[in-house]
Design a protein around this motif. Structure first.
Motif, mmCIF file in Angstrom:
data_model
loop_
_atom_site.group_PDB
_atom_site.id
_atom_site.type_symbol
_atom_site.label_atom_id
_atom_site.label_comp_id
_atom_site.label_asym_id
_atom_site.label_seq_id
_atom_site.Cartn_x
_atom_site.Cartn_y
_atom_site.Cartn_z
ATOM 1 N N TYR A 48 42.965 44.641 41.857
ATOM 2 C CA TYR A 48 43.815 43.492 41.527
ATOM 3 C C TYR A 48 45.007 43.376 42.472
ATOM 4 O O TYR A 48 45.807 42.448 42.365
ATOM 5 C CB TYR A 48 44.299 43.607 40.078
ATOM 6 N N GLU A 49 45.128 44.311 43.409
ATOM 7 C CA GLU A 49 46.256 44.334 44.342
ATOM 8 C C GLU A 49 46.330 43.025 45.124
ATOM 9 O O GLU A 49 45.316 42.493 45.564
ATOM 10 C CB GLU A 49 46.100 45.504 45.318
ATOM 11 N N GLY A 50 47.535 42.504 45.271
ATOM 12 C CA GLY A 50 47.747 41.266 46.006
ATOM 13 C C GLY A 50 47.665 40.023 45.144
ATOM 14 O O GLY A 50 48.060 38.945 45.567
ATOM 15 N N GLY A 51 47.164 40.163 43.934
ATOM 16 C CA GLY A 51 47.068 39.022 43.038
ATOM 17 C C GLY A 51 48.332 38.866 42.200
ATOM 18 O O GLY A 51 49.073 39.821 41.990
ATOM 19 N N VAL A 52 48.575 37.647 41.761
ATOM 20 C CA VAL A 52 49.650 37.361 40.814
ATOM 21 C C VAL A 52 48.979 36.703 39.615
ATOM 22 O O VAL A 52 48.384 35.633 39.729
ATOM 23 C CB VAL A 52 50.735 36.443 41.420
ATOM 24 N N PHE A 53 49.057 37.387 38.474
ATOM 25 C CA PHE A 53 48.336 36.971 37.285
ATOM 26 C C PHE A 53 49.287 36.313 36.291
ATOM 27 O O PHE A 53 50.347 36.853 35.988
ATOM 28 C CB PHE A 53 47.637 38.188 36.670
ATOM 29 N N GLN A 54 48.889 35.148 35.790
ATOM 30 C CA GLN A 54 49.704 34.366 34.863
ATOM 31 C C GLN A 54 49.310 34.703 33.422
ATOM 32 O O GLN A 54 48.123 34.821 33.130
ATOM 33 C CB GLN A 54 49.513 32.869 35.108
ATOM 34 N N TRP A 145 37.285 38.018 42.259
ATOM 35 C CA TRP A 145 38.014 37.180 41.301
ATOM 36 C C TRP A 145 39.505 37.163 41.619
ATOM 37 O O TRP A 145 40.161 36.138 41.485
ATOM 38 C CB TRP A 145 37.772 37.666 39.871
ATOM 39 N N THR A 146 40.040 38.307 42.041
ATOM 40 C CA THR A 146 41.461 38.356 42.415
ATOM 41 C C THR A 146 41.706 37.435 43.601
ATOM 42 O O THR A 146 42.651 36.641 43.591
ATOM 43 C CB THR A 146 41.892 39.802 42.738
ATOM 44 N N GLU A 147 40.856 37.530 44.623
ATOM 45 C CA GLU A 147 40.997 36.667 45.812
ATOM 46 C C GLU A 147 40.874 35.192 45.431
ATOM 47 O O GLU A 147 41.623 34.355 45.919
ATOM 48 C CB GLU A 147 39.907 36.996 46.850
ATOM 49 N N THR A 148 39.921 34.893 44.570
ATOM 50 C CA THR A 148 39.630 33.507 44.214
ATOM 51 C C THR A 148 40.670 32.897 43.278
ATOM 52 O O THR A 148 41.094 31.755 43.470
ATOM 53 C CB THR A 148 38.234 33.411 43.560
ATOM 54 N N TYR A 149 41.080 33.643 42.254
ATOM 55 C CA TYR A 149 41.912 33.055 41.205
ATOM 56 C C TYR A 149 43.377 33.501 41.190
ATOM 57 O O TYR A 149 44.216 32.805 40.619
ATOM 58 C CB TYR A 149 41.305 33.356 39.824
ATOM 59 N N ALA A 150 43.691 34.655 41.790
ATOM 60 C CA ALA A 150 45.045 35.195 41.621
ATOM 61 C C ALA A 150 45.867 35.277 42.904
ATOM 62 O O ALA A 150 47.053 35.557 42.837
ATOM 63 C CB ALA A 150 44.968 36.593 40.986
ATOM 64 N N LYS A 151 45.253 35.042 44.050
ATOM 65 C CA LYS A 151 46.014 35.113 45.297
ATOM 66 C C LYS A 151 46.824 33.836 45.449
ATOM 67 O O LYS A 151 46.294 32.732 45.315
ATOM 68 C CB LYS A 151 45.089 35.263 46.509
ATOM 69 N N PRO A 152 48.126 33.995 45.745
ATOM 70 C CA PRO A 152 48.942 32.797 45.994
ATOM 71 C C PRO A 152 48.357 32.012 47.167
ATOM 72 O O PRO A 152 47.936 32.591 48.162
ATOM 73 C CB PRO A 152 50.324 33.365 46.330
ATOM 74 N N LYS A 153 48.316 30.714 47.028
ATOM 75 C CA LYS A 153 47.758 29.849 48.056
ATOM 76 C C LYS A 153 48.811 29.612 49.157
ATOM 77 O O LYS A 153 49.967 29.356 48.866
ATOM 78 C CB LYS A 153 47.354 28.492 47.468
ATOM 79 N N ASP A 154 48.395 29.696 50.405
ATOM 80 C CA ASP A 154 49.267 29.374 51.527
ATOM 81 C C ASP A 154 49.031 27.899 51.833
ATOM 82 O O ASP A 154 48.145 27.537 52.620
ATOM 83 C CB ASP A 154 48.949 30.268 52.722
ATOM 84 N N GLU A 155 49.810 27.042 51.161
ATOM 85 C CA GLU A 155 49.579 25.603 51.233
ATOM 86 C C GLU A 155 49.787 25.054 52.638
ATOM 87 O O GLU A 155 49.000 24.241 53.116
ATOM 88 C CB GLU A 155 50.464 24.882 50.216
ATOM 89 N N GLU A 156 50.836 25.499 53.315
ATOM 90 C CA GLU A 156 51.113 24.989 54.665
ATOM 91 C C GLU A 156 49.980 25.337 55.626
ATOM 92 O O GLU A 156 49.580 24.519 56.451
ATOM 93 C CB GLU A 156 52.449 25.514 55.186
#
Length: 194
Positions: A48-54, A145-156
């Motif tokens: 789960y490292e690198g993910g931010v879970f809500q 799943w962490t990469e897909t759902y929990a990684k903050p998106k780099d919008e720019e």
């Protein structure tokens, strides 16, 4: 009631402070102490490292004598968290709750649960079965799943990549927002509009 609100305000102040714990909580709506939004950083050294879970947190009227109701709103592949609903199987959120515990300690307990799953007492039997039968497949799935759902998106960066394909920034941003920052879907829409 006033004492409970005072306690909740102190707890929220402690949960908003920047610290190294990796957990935070804040009000969903200003003035409503009964509905909170929590975040948990995926523990280092885990899938789960690198993910931010809500986490959605509802505070019952008899808090702190009853536990907060918590559920993950970020999809998580974990034996003690429903992959469908985000429901959590953790004793301190049920019969082992104590008024001495706080919102922050509950969030820290969820973070600890992410480090040490309890597959023998699962919330999600399918995930628990995979965890016990094929740990490598479990970890690969949890990382995905962490990469897909929990990684903050780099919008720019996403906007820039779509613009490099010949689209203007405004169109790129609108298409990406519409498709929840899925670059392939955004580009397909933009190409369909040509």
């Amino acid at each position: 009631m006033a004492a409970a609100n005072g306690r909740l305000m102190k707890e929220l102040a402690a949960c908003r402070e920047e610290d190294t714990s990796g957990v935070q909580a804040k009000l969903v709506t200003e003035g409503d102490l009964r509905h909170l939004h929590g975040t948990i950083k995926g523990p280092v050294g885990t899938c789960y490292e690198g993910g931010v879970f809500q986490v959605d947190i509802k505070i019952p009227k008899d808090y702190p004598f009853s536990p907060p109701k918590m559920a993950f709103t970020t999809k998580v592949w974990h034996p003690n968290i429903s992959s469908q609903t985000g429901a959590i199987c953790l004793d301190i959120l049920k019969d082992q709750w104590s008024p001495a515990l706080t919102i922050k300690t509950a969030l820290l307990s969820l973070q600890a649960l992410m480090c040490s799953p309890e597959p023998s007492d699962p919330q999600d039997a399918e995930v628990a079965k995979m965890y016990m039968a094929d740990r490598a497949k479990f970890e690969k799935t949890a990382k995905f799943w962490t990469e897909t759902y929990a990684k903050p998106k780099d919008e720019e960066a996403a906007i820039t990549r779509v613009c490099e394909m010949g689209f203007d920034r405004d169109s790129a941003r609108k298409a990406l927002e519409k498709h929840d920052w899925d670059e392939s879907a955004a580009v397909n829409e933009l190409l369909g509009g040509l």
